[in-house]
Write a protein that holds these residues in place. Structure first.
Motif: not given
Lengths: 116, 116
Positions: A98, A35, A103-105, A33, A48, A45, A37, A91, A43, A107-109
């Motif tokens: 998916g 996103y 399931t958990e998404a 995904y 995907y 979307f 910000q 992000l 934030l 995130f990168g920094q």
């Protein structure tokens, strides 16, 4: 890798230039995904990817934005002819599957994009 | 379509005091509910999630949240906060019908400021 990796961490570009942002998801994660910000919009979307299915592009704000995911792994978000309103933190997140519960998404920094 | 409203943009609180961060949502379909935390210059980390079952959900770092369907709320609580809890907190929902827990609609965020 151990987590979602994004590069560059910071990018300053001139208005009108094209930029590419890279995301390397967690190994084995089939869903990815993007996103955005920003101060004004919070934030949002963007897009995907799930396996070989057609991507869900419903959040892309204009046709200047596009994304690819090659080989089901690394993804690149491209912004053409950047505008000042594109300044934001982008992000990337990935998840194991998916379309399934539990399931958990992750995130990168993020990549902080500044258009001057 | 879904929307998420976080009622407080900033919540100042003294260390060891209890805190509640409020979240209300609007949706025409059933949703999954999430709280994420973002520490300065970092990505988002999942605190807790409600998918089904017990309406009281416990997460990491001593946080918990309660899903109230009639009030369409999912408030986050912690009985005693620490300085290290200072961060931005985001409430989010995803469409339960799609089963996709990574495509999220976020609230605007609440900044928790813990003072010594």
């Amino acid at each position: 890798g151990a987590g979602v990796s994004q590069s560059p961490s910071n990018k300053v570009t001139e208005k009108g230039k094209d930029v590419e942002l890279r995301c390397d998801p967690i190994s084995g994660h089939t869903a990815l995904y993007w996103y955005r910000q920003s101060l004004g919009q919070g934030l949002e979307f963007l897009i995907y990817f799930q396996g070989n299915s057609a991507p869900d592009k419903s959040g892309l704000p204009s046709d200047r934005f596009s994304a690819e995911r090659t080989g089901g792994s690394v993804s690149t978000l491209t912004i053409q002819r950047t505008q000042q309103e594109d300044s934001a933190v982008y992000l990337c997140a990935s998840s194991l599957i998916g379309g399934a519960e539990n399931t958990e998404a992750f995130f990168g920094q993020g990549t902080r994009l500044t258009v001057v | 379509a879904q929307s998420v409203t976080q009622l407080d943009s900033q919540v100042p609180v003294f260390e060891e005091a209890p805190v509640e961060l409020r979240c209300n949502y609007s949706s025409s379909v059933s949703v999954y509910l999430f709280w994420y935390v973002q520490y300065p210059n970092q990505g988002l980390q999942l605190l807790l999630k409600y998918l089904s079952g017990s309406t009281l959900v416990k997460g990491i770092n001593g946080f918990e949240a309660e899903f109230n369907k009639s009030q369409t709320s999912f408030h986050l609580r912690k009985p005693s906060v620490h300085i290290s809890d200072t961060a931005e907190y985001f409430c989010a929902v995803s469409d339960q019908d799609s089963g996709n827990t990574g495509k999220l609609i976020f609230g605007q965020g609440t900044t928790l400021q813990v003072k010594p």
